[in-house]
Scaffold this motif. Sequence first.
Motif, short mmCIF file in Angstrom:
data_model
loop_
_atom_site.label_atom_id
_atom_site.label_comp_id
_atom_site.label_asym_id
_atom_site.label_seq_id
_atom_site.Cartn_x
_atom_site.Cartn_y
_atom_site.Cartn_z
N LYS A 56 1.06 -0.99 -8.06
CA LYS A 56 0.07 -0.04 -7.48
C LYS A 56 -0.60 -0.45 -6.64
N ALA A 57 -0.98 -1.92 -6.58
CA ALA A 57 -2.08 -2.54 -5.57
C ALA A 57 -1.31 -2.87 -4.40
N PHE A 58 -0.17 -3.25 -4.43
CA PHE A 58 0.46 -3.93 -3.49
C PHE A 58 2.02 -3.22 -2.98
N ALA A 59 1.93 -1.70 -3.23
CA ALA A 59 2.73 -1.18 -3.03
C ALA A 59 3.73 -1.05 -1.75
N SER A 60 3.06 -1.23 -0.78
CA SER A 60 3.56 -1.24 0.59
C SER A 60 4.53 -2.55 0.59
N ALA A 61 3.87 -3.77 0.36
CA ALA A 61 4.36 -5.07 0.47
C ALA A 61 5.60 -4.96 -0.60
N LEU A 62 5.53 -4.31 -1.82
CA LEU A 62 6.78 -4.64 -2.56
C LEU A 62 7.71 -3.69 -2.15
N ASN A 63 7.58 -2.75 -1.41
CA ASN A 63 8.65 -1.81 -0.80
C ASN A 63 9.05 -2.29 0.82
N GLY A 64 8.42 -3.34 0.89
CA GLY A 64 8.81 -4.18 2.49
C GLY A 64 8.40 -3.38 3.48
N LYS A 65 7.17 -2.98 3.46
CA LYS A 65 6.50 -2.24 4.64
C LYS A 65 5.20 -3.01 5.17
N CYS A 66 4.97 -3.01 6.58
CA CYS A 66 3.61 -3.85 6.99
C CYS A 66 3.47 -3.10 8.34
N LYS A 67 2.81 -2.24 8.26
CA LYS A 67 2.18 -1.25 9.50
C LYS A 67 1.88 -2.19 10.83
N ASP A 68 0.91 -2.98 10.57
CA ASP A 68 0.38 -3.85 11.99
C ASP A 68 1.36 -4.92 12.23
N LYS A 69 1.99 -5.54 11.27
CA LYS A 69 2.98 -6.67 11.90
C LYS A 69 4.53 -6.36 10.99
#
Length: 465
Positions: A96-109
Motif C-alpha cells: 500500500k505504501a510503496f505501490a508504485s515502486a512495487l509495480n515498477g513505476k516511477c513518474k519523475d525518473k
Amino acid sequence: MLLTITTRHMPATDLGYLLHKHPAKVQDIELSKGKAHIFYPVATEQECTCAMVLDIDPVGLVRANEGPSGNNFALEQYVNDRPYVASSIMSNAISKAFASALNGKCKDKPEMVEMPMPFEVKLSVLPVNGGEQMIQRMFGPLGYTVNATQYTLDDKFPEWGHSRYFTVVLKHTVTLQSLLTHLYILIPVLDNDKHYWVNKEEVEKLLAKGKGWLDKHPERELISRRYLRHQKSLMNDAMSMLMKDDIPEELVEAEMISEPEIPTPKLHDSRLQLVCDELLSTPVRSVLDLGCGEGKLLKLLMAHQQLTHITGMDVSSRTLEVAYRRLKYYQLPDNQRKRLRLILGSLVYRDRRIEGFDAAALVEVIEHLDHERLKALEKTVFEYAKPAKVVVTTPNKEWNITFTEDTSMMRHNDHRFEWTRAEFSTWCEKISTTYGYTYVIKAIGDEAEKVGAPTQMAVFTTINN
C-alpha cells in the motif's frame, strides 16, 4: 515493527523518487489494522534511508472476523505477536505504501526503475519458523548477504533457549522493484503465517509478485506452500504455473486428458469425523467437547439423536459466540436446543459443570499447554470430571519431517510441545496408571514410512466401565 531501506547510490536521494515519498515529509498511510508512518532519518547525496514504522491496533485485530492465524487457537486473537513483528501485515503495508515502486513505476525518473542499486535492508524483529538456516535458504539464492541476530526467549532464563525472533540485515545490488517483491513474499513465508484467510487471489498475488525470480528459486515449492498457508489445492495451482516451462509438452497433453482426481477429506475434517465416530462407538448419551472452538465437532455430534446432552467448553468467549452462530443455536427447535450447551471455562481448574458425562473429547488441545498447566488439565479431566471415555488427539512430531527439515519446527506458533509416538505412548501410560484408565492409540491421516501419521489419537476407557 520497523523496516529501513538504505542506499548509498549517488545521488542517494533518488530513493525518494523511486519510492514516491519525499524525504522532507513524514507521511502516514492508513491500513486496515492500523497505520504506517514513513520518514527519512537520513537523506543526503551520499546516503539515504527510508524508514517505515507500523502502528498496529491490537483491538482492530481482535475485531477482524478472520483473526490472527485464521483463529486456529482460541486465545491467539488476544495474545499474539502481530503488533510487534514484521509479518504479513508488513507485506500489506509495503504493497500500500510503496505501490508504485512495487509495480515498477516511477513518474519523475522512469529510467531508474530498471537500474540495480546497492541496498541495505533492516527488519528489526522478524519471526522465522526454521531458524537462521531458513533465512539463508530464502534470500541466499537471490544474491543477498544475510546478517541475522537471534534473540533468546528470556535473558533471565537462558536455559529456555532461543526464540524465533531475529533482527535481519540484508545487502544486495538489485532493482528496487525486485527488492520489494522479495520482501513482500518472503516476510510471511519466513513467519509461516498470515493475518488473513487465504484464497485463490493469493495465488495470483504470488505469481504476479514472484514474476521473474520465483520460478527459478530452488525453494519455490516451500515458498508456495508457506505463502498459501499449506492449502494443497492452491499450492498445486501455483506450482503448475511456476513449473509449466519445465514439463514436456507430451506430459502436459497427457495431464489434460487424465481422469479427474477424487478429492480427499482435509486432515482436520477427517480427524473430527473419526473422533465423533469413536465417541459414539459405545452406547453414550452425554458428551463433552473440551476446547470446542467454533463448534465443528459439536455440529457433527448434534446429528446423532442418541445424544441427549452435548456440552462444549472453551476459554474464549468470542469463539463461543462464533460457535453459537455456526450452530444456529437460536434457530434450533426447542427440543434440539435443550440438548446443546456452550459454557465458558478453563481446563486447568476443577469445574463441576463438566462432571458426570459419559464421554469427552480433547481435540488438538493438550499441545497448547505448558507442563504445569498440562498436569492441572490431567487432574481436571481424568480425576475430577472422570468421563467413562476420553478421546485425545495431538500432532505426531515425527511426521513433521514430511514438510520441513527443521526438527525444532512445530505446526503452530502457540504449541508448547509436540510429541513423538513414543512420548505420547509414555504419557498415555502415565494417565492409565495414575487415574485408572485403559487406552488404545490409533493413527489419523495417511501414514508415512518410519514416521507414522500426522495425528495420533488415544482412546481412554475407565477400567470399571
